[in-house]
Design an enzyme around this catalytic site. Sequence first.
Site, PDB file in Angstrom:
ATOM      1  N   ARG A 222       0.848  -1.263  -0.030  1.00  0.00           N
ATOM      2  CA  ARG A 222       0.124   0.067   0.059  1.00  0.00           C
ATOM      3  C   ARG A 222       0.968   1.319   0.076  1.00  0.00           C
ATOM      4  O   ARG A 222       1.813   1.534   0.938  1.00  0.00           O
ATOM      5  CB  ARG A 222      -0.910  -0.122   1.369  1.00  0.00           C
ATOM      6  CG  ARG A 222      -1.689  -1.216   1.417  1.00  0.00           C
ATOM      7  CD  ARG A 222      -3.135  -1.138   0.645  1.00  0.00           C
ATOM      8  NE  ARG A 222      -3.901  -2.353   0.729  1.00  0.00           N
ATOM      9  CZ  ARG A 222      -4.850  -2.595   1.291  1.00  0.00           C
ATOM     10  NH1 ARG A 222      -5.335  -1.537   2.280  1.00  0.00           N
ATOM     11  NH2 ARG A 222      -5.578  -3.794   1.251  1.00  0.00           N
TER      12      ARG A 222
ATOM     13  N   GLU B 293       0.837   4.109   1.157  1.00  0.00           N
ATOM     14  CA  GLU B 293       0.532   4.847   1.998  1.00  0.00           C
ATOM     15  C   GLU B 293       1.136   6.226   2.127  1.00  0.00           C
ATOM     16  O   GLU B 293       2.252   6.296   2.084  1.00  0.00           O
ATOM     17  CB  GLU B 293       0.244   4.226   3.560  1.00  0.00           C
ATOM     18  CG  GLU B 293      -0.486   3.156   3.531  1.00  0.00           C
ATOM     19  CD  GLU B 293      -1.892   3.206   3.479  1.00  0.00           C
ATOM     20  OE1 GLU B 293      -2.322   4.267   3.608  1.00  0.00           O
ATOM     21  OE2 GLU B 293      -2.774   2.155   3.719  1.00  0.00           O
TER      22      GLU B 293
ATOM     23  N   ARG C 128      -0.352   2.861  12.681  1.00  0.00           N
ATOM     24  CA  ARG C 128      -0.766   1.493  12.323  1.00  0.00           C
ATOM     25  C   ARG C 128      -0.685   1.287  10.741  1.00  0.00           C
ATOM     26  O   ARG C 128      -1.334   0.342  10.237  1.00  0.00           O
ATOM     27  CB  ARG C 128      -2.283   1.337  12.535  1.00  0.00           C
ATOM     28  CG  ARG C 128      -3.252   2.550  12.395  1.00  0.00           C
ATOM     29  CD  ARG C 128      -4.558   2.163  13.087  1.00  0.00           C
ATOM     30  NE  ARG C 128      -5.660   3.157  12.540  1.00  0.00           N
ATOM     31  CZ  ARG C 128      -6.757   2.852  12.093  1.00  0.00           C
ATOM     32  NH1 ARG C 128      -7.172   1.485  12.381  1.00  0.00           N
ATOM     33  NH2 ARG C 128      -7.601   3.441  11.592  1.00  0.00           N
ATOM     34  N   HIS C 129      -0.368   2.163   9.988  1.00  0.00           N
ATOM     35  CA  HIS C 129      -0.175   1.957   8.650  1.00  0.00           C
ATOM     36  C   HIS C 129       1.151   1.836   8.047  1.00  0.00           C
ATOM     37  O   HIS C 129       2.356   2.549   8.469  1.00  0.00           O
ATOM     38  CB  HIS C 129      -0.615   3.218   7.914  1.00  0.00           C
ATOM     39  CG  HIS C 129      -2.009   3.234   7.912  1.00  0.00           C
ATOM     40  ND1 HIS C 129      -2.614   4.117   8.788  1.00  0.00           N
ATOM     41  CD2 HIS C 129      -2.967   2.694   7.141  1.00  0.00           C
ATOM     42  CE1 HIS C 129      -4.090   4.104   8.478  1.00  0.00           C
ATOM     43  NE2 HIS C 129      -4.067   3.226   7.777  1.00  0.00           N
TER      44      HIS C 129
ATOM     45  N   GLU D 252      -9.307  -1.486  13.918  1.00  0.00           N
ATOM     46  CA  GLU D 252      -9.752  -2.370  12.699  1.00  0.00           C
ATOM     47  C   GLU D 252      -8.446  -3.230  12.510  1.00  0.00           C
ATOM     48  O   GLU D 252      -7.568  -2.849  12.268  1.00  0.00           O
ATOM     49  CB  GLU D 252     -10.159  -1.636  11.582  1.00  0.00           C
ATOM     50  CG  GLU D 252     -10.606  -2.529  10.539  1.00  0.00           C
ATOM     51  CD  GLU D 252     -10.077  -2.076   8.981  1.00  0.00           C
ATOM     52  OE1 GLU D 252     -10.443  -0.734   8.855  1.00  0.00           O
ATOM     53  OE2 GLU D 252      -9.465  -2.497   8.101  1.00  0.00           O
TER      54      GLU D 252
ATOM     55  N   SER E 182     -10.999  -6.599   7.213  1.00  0.00           N
ATOM     56  CA  SER E 182     -12.414  -6.299   6.586  1.00  0.00           C
ATOM     57  C   SER E 182     -12.956  -7.380   5.927  1.00  0.00           C
ATOM     58  O   SER E 182     -11.832  -8.107   5.124  1.00  0.00           O
ATOM     59  CB  SER E 182     -12.359  -4.915   5.955  1.00  0.00           C
ATOM     60  OG  SER E 182     -11.410  -5.063   4.774  1.00  0.00           O
TER      61      SER E 182
ATOM     62  N   ARG F  37      -1.005  -5.770  12.555  1.00  0.00           N
ATOM     63  CA  ARG F  37      -2.045  -5.214  13.318  1.00  0.00           C
ATOM     64  C   ARG F  37      -2.422  -6.292  14.603  1.00  0.00           C
ATOM     65  O   ARG F  37      -2.643  -5.750  15.722  1.00  0.00           O
ATOM     66  CB  ARG F  37      -3.091  -4.799  12.528  1.00  0.00           C
ATOM     67  CG  ARG F  37      -2.755  -3.433  12.091  1.00  0.00           C
ATOM     68  CD  ARG F  37      -4.048  -2.696  11.730  1.00  0.00           C
ATOM     69  NE  ARG F  37      -3.809  -1.687  10.732  1.00  0.00           N
ATOM     70  CZ  ARG F  37      -4.675  -0.871  10.108  1.00  0.00           C
ATOM     71  NH1 ARG F  37      -5.904  -1.245  10.280  1.00  0.00           N
ATOM     72  NH2 ARG F  37      -4.296   0.078   9.178  1.00  0.00           N
TER      73      ARG F  37
HETATM   74  O1  4AD Z   1      -9.403  -3.056   5.098  1.00  0.00           O
HETATM   75  P1  4AD Z   1      -8.326  -3.627   3.627  1.00  0.00           P
HETATM   76  O2  4AD Z   1      -7.909  -2.720   2.843  1.00  0.00           O
HETATM   77  O3  4AD Z   1      -9.329  -4.844   2.902  1.00  0.00           O
HETATM   78  C1  4AD Z   1      -8.948  -5.562   2.035  1.00  0.00           C
HETATM   79  O4  4AD Z   1      -7.633  -5.342   1.364  1.00  0.00           O
HETATM   80  C2  4AD Z   1      -9.976  -6.696   1.429  1.00  0.00           C
HETATM   81  N1  4AD Z   1      -9.461  -7.020   0.091  1.00  0.00           N
HETATM   82  C3  4AD Z   1     -10.074  -7.591   2.265  1.00  0.00           C
HETATM   83  C4  4AD Z   1     -11.207  -8.571   1.977  1.00  0.00           C
HETATM   84  O5  4AD Z   1     -11.188  -9.914   2.014  1.00  0.00           O
HETATM   85  N2  4AD Z   1     -12.349  -7.844   1.834  1.00  0.00           N
HETATM   86  O6  4AD Z   1      -7.225  -4.515   4.614  1.00  0.00           O
HETATM   87  C5  4AD Z   1      -7.572  -5.485   5.075  1.00  0.00           C
HETATM   88  C6  4AD Z   1      -6.668  -5.490   6.605  1.00  0.00           C
HETATM   89  C7  4AD Z   1      -7.093  -4.286   7.385  1.00  0.00           C
HETATM   90  O7  4AD Z   1      -8.191  -4.683   8.232  1.00  0.00           O
HETATM   91  C8  4AD Z   1      -5.882  -4.119   8.317  1.00  0.00           C
HETATM   92  O8  4AD Z   1      -5.875  -5.011   9.242  1.00  0.00           O
HETATM   93  C9  4AD Z   1      -4.681  -4.384   7.191  1.00  0.00           C
HETATM   94  O9  4AD Z   1      -5.551  -5.133   6.214  1.00  0.00           O
HETATM   95  N3  4AD Z   1      -4.132  -3.325   6.361  1.00  0.00           N
HETATM   96  C10 4AD Z   1      -3.152  -2.615   6.905  1.00  0.00           C
HETATM   97  N4  4AD Z   1      -1.999  -3.010   7.718  1.00  0.00           N
HETATM   98  C11 4AD Z   1      -0.965  -2.459   7.906  1.00  0.00           C
HETATM   99  N5  4AD Z   1      -0.547  -1.226   7.202  1.00  0.00           N
HETATM  100  C12 4AD Z   1      -1.339  -0.869   6.297  1.00  0.00           C
HETATM  101  N6  4AD Z   1      -1.273   0.184   5.357  1.00  0.00           N
HETATM  102  C13 4AD Z   1      -2.891  -1.453   6.064  1.00  0.00           C
HETATM  103  N7  4AD Z   1      -3.928  -1.421   5.132  1.00  0.00           N
HETATM  104  C14 4AD Z   1      -4.681  -2.438   5.638  1.00  0.00           C
END
Ligand code: 4AD
Length: 453
Positions: free
Chosen positions: A226, A228, A234-235, A376, A379, A427
């Site tokens: 990502r 970001e 947490r990112h 969170e 998801s 996380r």
């Molecule tokens: O909420 P996200 O973006 O959901 C998906 O990727 C969907 N494809 C999942 C699905 O099957 N529907 O990311 C899922 C999880 C988040 O809840 C968080 O725990 C983690 O990935 N996450 C990160 N962890 C660390 N750094 C980041 N930049 C994150 N972005 C998401």
Amino acid sequence: VRNWTEVGALTEALRDRYVVVHGRAQTIRAVGKNMAFVVVREKGFTIQCVVTAQPDVVSRQMVKYVAALSRESIVDIEGVVSVPDVEVQVRKLYCVNKAMPTLPINIEDAARSEADIEKALQAGEQLVRVNQDTRLNYRVLDLRTPANQGIFRIQSEVFRQFLLSEGFVEIHTPKLIAGSSEGGAAVFRLDYKGQPACLAQSPQLHKQMAICGDFGRVFEIGPVFRAEDSYTHRHLCEFTGLDIEMEIRHYFEVMDIVDRLFVTMFDTLNKNCSKELEAVGRQYQFEPLKYLRQTLRLTFEEGIQMLKDAGVEVDPFGDLNTESERKLGQLVLEKYGTEFYILHRYPLAVRPFYTMPCYDNPAYSNSFDVFIRGEEIISGAQRVHVPEFLAERAQACGIDVQTISTYIDSFRYGAPPHGGFGVGLERVVMLFCGLNNIRKTSLFPRDPLRIAP
Ligand code: 4AD
């Protein structure tokens, strides 16, 4: 082949036994010319080894050699276990490889808790407070502290066993892909032999395609990228994702897996990793996670109502921000006594294009988020499996359908209803251990300002 005894396994029961141990020389202290003490550390456990000059057993030359060892050198030691303070009376010591004489981080200082550091400073002790950046710059040294040994051993206990036992097949999806899978700006773009491409933001599209390929239930534990821009606790720009996808008839079946997977995992961690959790707790004090035998499920509407009742204004069809998620976490803890819960039936407008709307009210969706201590970690959702509707949803969400045409085509050959979720491993461990920063649970973290070591 040598028969090692692990440092962590040295107990009074081995009294008078001749043992072979190996590890690192954590501290070396000479007392006069006839004696030296070496504290040897292996996998976060330590043992004091005593070298005493004795005719025909240990020479003075040997004591001198030991006293001159540099900290963190790799040593093999043979000797006899003595009690009551379990120690090894050294007969032979080999330095297998020596570390440089002065190291950028002193492991003992890096292993101390904040409270312990405060106390030591007040008592006038000379010590160096090791800040987060220094730790990350010299991560291989920092990883040697007992707390970090605990964190990453805990991490390796998570997930895999349970999923295999539930009939999930482990898959590995490509990380070089043609278009973004989660939308938005957080994508690392690259040139793929002259074609635009990107690093996978999730295995989302390909894990769904694996379901179209008849695997029934799949999971993947792998890197997620990502781009970001946010510099938060947490990112990360690269994290380890656990993704699952499964055939279903109702999205509650996916939440049932979340429930069983996590309750089993929390129980297992508390049981199998008690020593590791203790080591983490010694450096970073935390309360054990409160969770119920059956995970609490609240609808988004119920969550909004709880916030409203507490005087927090939130948009009933918008997403929750970090602050309201935290607040709701507190309210849930007060009312239901749990720090782990599922919030489901999110407004469709705040979910990705592949999310299935609710049959009874398309303003909501068959989707959920999962929270630990108000943050969170997951998801998930039921997905749209009807190709025409999927293309329509993608278009409505501003996605160029051309870039995902092979994904949409996969559903034209007949796709079962399915759903799944994605979890960030760092996380989960961060929040389970009550830590305040995701960099503590990433082996070599990647954030907007860091790509080394
Ligand atoms: O909420 P996200 O973006 O959901 C998906 O990727 C969907 N494809 C999942 C699905 O099957 N529907 O990311 C899922 C999880 C988040 O809840 C968080 O725990 C983690 O990935 N996450 C990160 N962890 C660390 N750094 C980041 N930049 C994150 N972005 C998401």
